[in-house]
Design a protein around this motif. Sequence first.
Motif, PDB file in Angstrom:
ATOM      1  N   LEU A 149     -19.044   8.727  25.432  1.00  0.00           N
ATOM      2  CA  LEU A 149     -18.261   9.963  25.416  1.00  0.00           C
ATOM      3  C   LEU A 149     -17.740  10.313  26.812  1.00  0.00           C
ATOM      4  O   LEU A 149     -16.621  10.786  26.963  1.00  0.00           O
ATOM      5  CB  LEU A 149     -19.104  11.115  24.883  1.00  0.00           C
ATOM      6  CG  LEU A 149     -19.424  11.078  23.408  1.00  0.00           C
ATOM      7  CD1 LEU A 149     -20.316  12.247  23.034  1.00  0.00           C
ATOM      8  CD2 LEU A 149     -18.176  11.101  22.579  1.00  0.00           C
ATOM      9  N   ALA A 150     -18.555  10.066  27.817  1.00  0.00           N
ATOM     10  CA  ALA A 150     -18.164  10.405  29.180  1.00  0.00           C
ATOM     11  C   ALA A 150     -16.925   9.637  29.631  1.00  0.00           C
ATOM     12  O   ALA A 150     -16.190  10.102  30.495  1.00  0.00           O
ATOM     13  CB  ALA A 150     -19.324  10.139  30.135  1.00  0.00           C
ATOM     14  N   SER A 151     -16.652   8.488  29.050  1.00  0.00           N
ATOM     15  CA  SER A 151     -15.497   7.691  29.466  1.00  0.00           C
ATOM     16  C   SER A 151     -14.196   8.123  28.779  1.00  0.00           C
ATOM     17  O   SER A 151     -13.125   7.653  29.145  1.00  0.00           O
ATOM     18  CB  SER A 151     -15.749   6.210  29.198  1.00  0.00           C
ATOM     19  OG  SER A 151     -15.722   5.947  27.813  1.00  0.00           O
ATOM     20  N   LEU A 152     -14.279   9.019  27.798  1.00  0.00           N
ATOM     21  CA  LEU A 152     -13.076   9.433  27.064  1.00  0.00           C
ATOM     22  C   LEU A 152     -12.075  10.173  27.938  1.00  0.00           C
ATOM     23  O   LEU A 152     -10.872  10.018  27.768  1.00  0.00           O
ATOM     24  CB  LEU A 152     -13.445  10.312  25.879  1.00  0.00           C
ATOM     25  CG  LEU A 152     -14.010   9.615  24.676  1.00  0.00           C
ATOM     26  CD1 LEU A 152     -14.293  10.631  23.584  1.00  0.00           C
ATOM     27  CD2 LEU A 152     -13.090   8.541  24.174  1.00  0.00           C
ATOM     28  N   SER A 153     -12.548  10.978  28.856  1.00  0.00           N
ATOM     29  CA  SER A 153     -11.623  11.779  29.652  1.00  0.00           C
ATOM     30  C   SER A 153     -10.679  10.907  30.473  1.00  0.00           C
ATOM     31  O   SER A 153      -9.565  11.322  30.770  1.00  0.00           O
ATOM     32  CB  SER A 153     -12.385  12.738  30.562  1.00  0.00           C
ATOM     33  OG  SER A 153     -13.181  12.006  31.479  1.00  0.00           O
ATOM     34  N   GLY A 154     -11.085   9.711  30.812  1.00  0.00           N
ATOM     35  CA  GLY A 154     -10.213   8.803  31.540  1.00  0.00           C
ATOM     36  C   GLY A 154      -9.193   8.125  30.656  1.00  0.00           C
ATOM     37  O   GLY A 154      -8.209   7.565  31.138  1.00  0.00           O
ATOM     38  N   ARG A 155      -9.377   8.166  29.357  1.00  0.00           N
ATOM     39  CA  ARG A 155      -8.476   7.485  28.414  1.00  0.00           C
ATOM     40  C   ARG A 155      -7.491   8.415  27.735  1.00  0.00           C
ATOM     41  O   ARG A 155      -6.425   7.991  27.310  1.00  0.00           O
ATOM     42  CB  ARG A 155      -9.289   6.792  27.328  1.00  0.00           C
ATOM     43  CG  ARG A 155     -10.145   5.685  27.842  1.00  0.00           C
ATOM     44  CD  ARG A 155     -10.923   5.077  26.705  1.00  0.00           C
ATOM     45  NE  ARG A 155     -11.787   4.027  27.199  1.00  0.00           N
ATOM     46  CZ  ARG A 155     -12.132   2.984  26.502  1.00  0.00           C
ATOM     47  NH1 ARG A 155     -11.696   2.836  25.272  1.00  0.00           N
ATOM     48  NH2 ARG A 155     -12.923   2.072  27.012  1.00  0.00           N
ATOM     49  N   LEU A 156      -7.849   9.686  27.577  1.00  0.00           N
ATOM     50  CA  LEU A 156      -7.026  10.615  26.801  1.00  0.00           C
ATOM     51  C   LEU A 156      -6.136  11.463  27.707  1.00  0.00           C
ATOM     52  O   LEU A 156      -6.555  11.907  28.765  1.00  0.00           O
ATOM     53  CB  LEU A 156      -7.919  11.519  25.950  1.00  0.00           C
ATOM     54  CG  LEU A 156      -8.859  10.796  24.993  1.00  0.00           C
ATOM     55  CD1 LEU A 156      -9.715  11.806  24.250  1.00  0.00           C
ATOM     56  CD2 LEU A 156      -8.085   9.926  24.028  1.00  0.00           C
ATOM     57  N   ARG A 157      -4.925  11.693  27.262  1.00  0.00           N
ATOM     58  CA  ARG A 157      -3.937  12.492  27.988  1.00  0.00           C
ATOM     59  C   ARG A 157      -3.296  13.475  27.011  1.00  0.00           C
ATOM     60  O   ARG A 157      -3.189  13.209  25.820  1.00  0.00           O
ATOM     61  CB  ARG A 157      -2.834  11.611  28.578  1.00  0.00           C
ATOM     62  CG  ARG A 157      -3.320  10.528  29.500  1.00  0.00           C
ATOM     63  CD  ARG A 157      -3.672  11.109  30.846  1.00  0.00           C
ATOM     64  NE  ARG A 157      -4.061  10.063  31.789  1.00  0.00           N
ATOM     65  CZ  ARG A 157      -5.312   9.806  32.128  1.00  0.00           C
ATOM     66  NH1 ARG A 157      -6.285  10.474  31.571  1.00  0.00           N
ATOM     67  NH2 ARG A 157      -5.595   8.882  33.017  1.00  0.00           N
ATOM     68  N   CYS A 158      -2.825  14.588  27.523  1.00  0.00           N
ATOM     69  CA  CYS A 158      -2.136  15.587  26.712  1.00  0.00           C
ATOM     70  C   CYS A 158      -0.699  15.123  26.500  1.00  0.00           C
ATOM     71  O   CYS A 158       0.065  14.963  27.454  1.00  0.00           O
ATOM     72  CB  CYS A 158      -2.166  16.932  27.412  1.00  0.00           C
ATOM     73  SG  CYS A 158      -1.209  18.202  26.558  1.00  0.00           S
ATOM     74  N   SER A 159      -0.319  14.916  25.249  1.00  0.00           N
ATOM     75  CA  SER A 159       1.029  14.423  24.958  1.00  0.00           C
ATOM     76  C   SER A 159       2.097  15.476  25.250  1.00  0.00           C
ATOM     77  O   SER A 159       3.218  15.141  25.637  1.00  0.00           O
ATOM     78  CB  SER A 159       1.118  13.964  23.504  1.00  0.00           C
ATOM     79  OG  SER A 159       0.818  15.035  22.633  1.00  0.00           O
ATOM     80  N   ALA A 160       1.783  16.765  25.095  1.00  0.00           N
ATOM     81  CA  ALA A 160       2.754  17.823  25.388  1.00  0.00           C
ATOM     82  C   ALA A 160       3.069  17.855  26.880  1.00  0.00           C
ATOM     83  O   ALA A 160       4.237  17.973  27.274  1.00  0.00           O
ATOM     84  CB  ALA A 160       2.222  19.172  24.920  1.00  0.00           C
ATOM     85  N   CYS A 161       2.064  17.739  27.716  1.00  0.00           N
ATOM     86  CA  CYS A 161       2.274  17.718  29.166  1.00  0.00           C
ATOM     87  C   CYS A 161       3.035  16.462  29.576  1.00  0.00           C
ATOM     88  O   CYS A 161       3.937  16.526  30.408  1.00  0.00           O
ATOM     89  CB  CYS A 161       0.951  17.803  29.906  1.00  0.00           C
ATOM     90  SG  CYS A 161       0.202  19.449  29.867  1.00  0.00           S
ATOM     91  N   ARG A 162       2.659  15.337  28.999  1.00  0.00           N
ATOM     92  CA  ARG A 162       3.335  14.079  29.341  1.00  0.00           C
ATOM     93  C   ARG A 162       4.815  14.149  28.968  1.00  0.00           C
ATOM     94  O   ARG A 162       5.652  13.623  29.680  1.00  0.00           O
ATOM     95  CB  ARG A 162       2.676  12.896  28.638  1.00  0.00           C
ATOM     96  CG  ARG A 162       1.212  12.722  28.945  1.00  0.00           C
ATOM     97  CD  ARG A 162       0.786  11.763  29.947  1.00  0.00           C
ATOM     98  NE  ARG A 162       1.553  10.637  30.281  1.00  0.00           N
ATOM     99  CZ  ARG A 162       1.088   9.416  30.382  1.00  0.00           C
ATOM    100  NH1 ARG A 162      -0.166   9.176  30.057  1.00  0.00           N
ATOM    101  NH2 ARG A 162       1.836   8.444  30.793  1.00  0.00           N
ATOM    102  N   ALA A 163       5.139  14.800  27.859  1.00  0.00           N
ATOM    103  CA  ALA A 163       6.530  14.942  27.448  1.00  0.00           C
ATOM    104  C   ALA A 163       7.326  15.786  28.451  1.00  0.00           C
ATOM    105  O   ALA A 163       8.527  15.587  28.619  1.00  0.00           O
ATOM    106  CB  ALA A 163       6.609  15.576  26.062  1.00  0.00           C
ATOM    107  N   ASP A 164       6.628  16.705  29.135  1.00  0.00           N
ATOM    108  CA  ASP A 164       7.268  17.540  30.157  1.00  0.00           C
ATOM    109  C   ASP A 164       7.249  16.885  31.533  1.00  0.00           C
ATOM    110  O   ASP A 164       7.613  17.513  32.520  1.00  0.00           O
ATOM    111  CB  ASP A 164       6.573  18.904  30.231  1.00  0.00           C
ATOM    112  CG  ASP A 164       6.842  19.756  28.998  1.00  0.00           C
ATOM    113  OD1 ASP A 164       7.817  19.468  28.273  1.00  0.00           O
ATOM    114  OD2 ASP A 164       6.068  20.702  28.763  1.00  0.00           O
TER     115      ASP A 164
END
Length: 111
Positions: free
Chosen positions: A56-71
């Motif tokens: 679980l601790a490694s998830l934060s390095g893999r996941l990104r906010c798609s709304a922010c990335r679109a901006d």
Amino acid sequence: MNKTGTEALGAMALPGKEATIAEVVSIAVECIDCGRSRWWKSAELRRFGVTGQTALASLSGRLRCSACRADGLPGATVVIQAAFIDEQERRRAEARMLSEREVPLERSRRA
């Protein structure tokens, strides 16, 4: 900087063992930058290369906010919280699955 809510939730794992995706029902991912949040089932995380053995601790390095990335923003500042599988409920689900698999055996006929 990525943050995870797994530090407090890590207590659900065995001492000395890190909690994994296989131990959770779903994951809440909240973007600190824009406030967007979403619940994902562990199976939905496969597209990010996540398996049952992923910590679980490694998830934060893999996941990104798609709304922010679109901006055009990095979208990497996320908080992750896990809803763990209740051990008793897990046993019940396994028992149901096994009982559904059982096929009545035919009696052998002896002449």
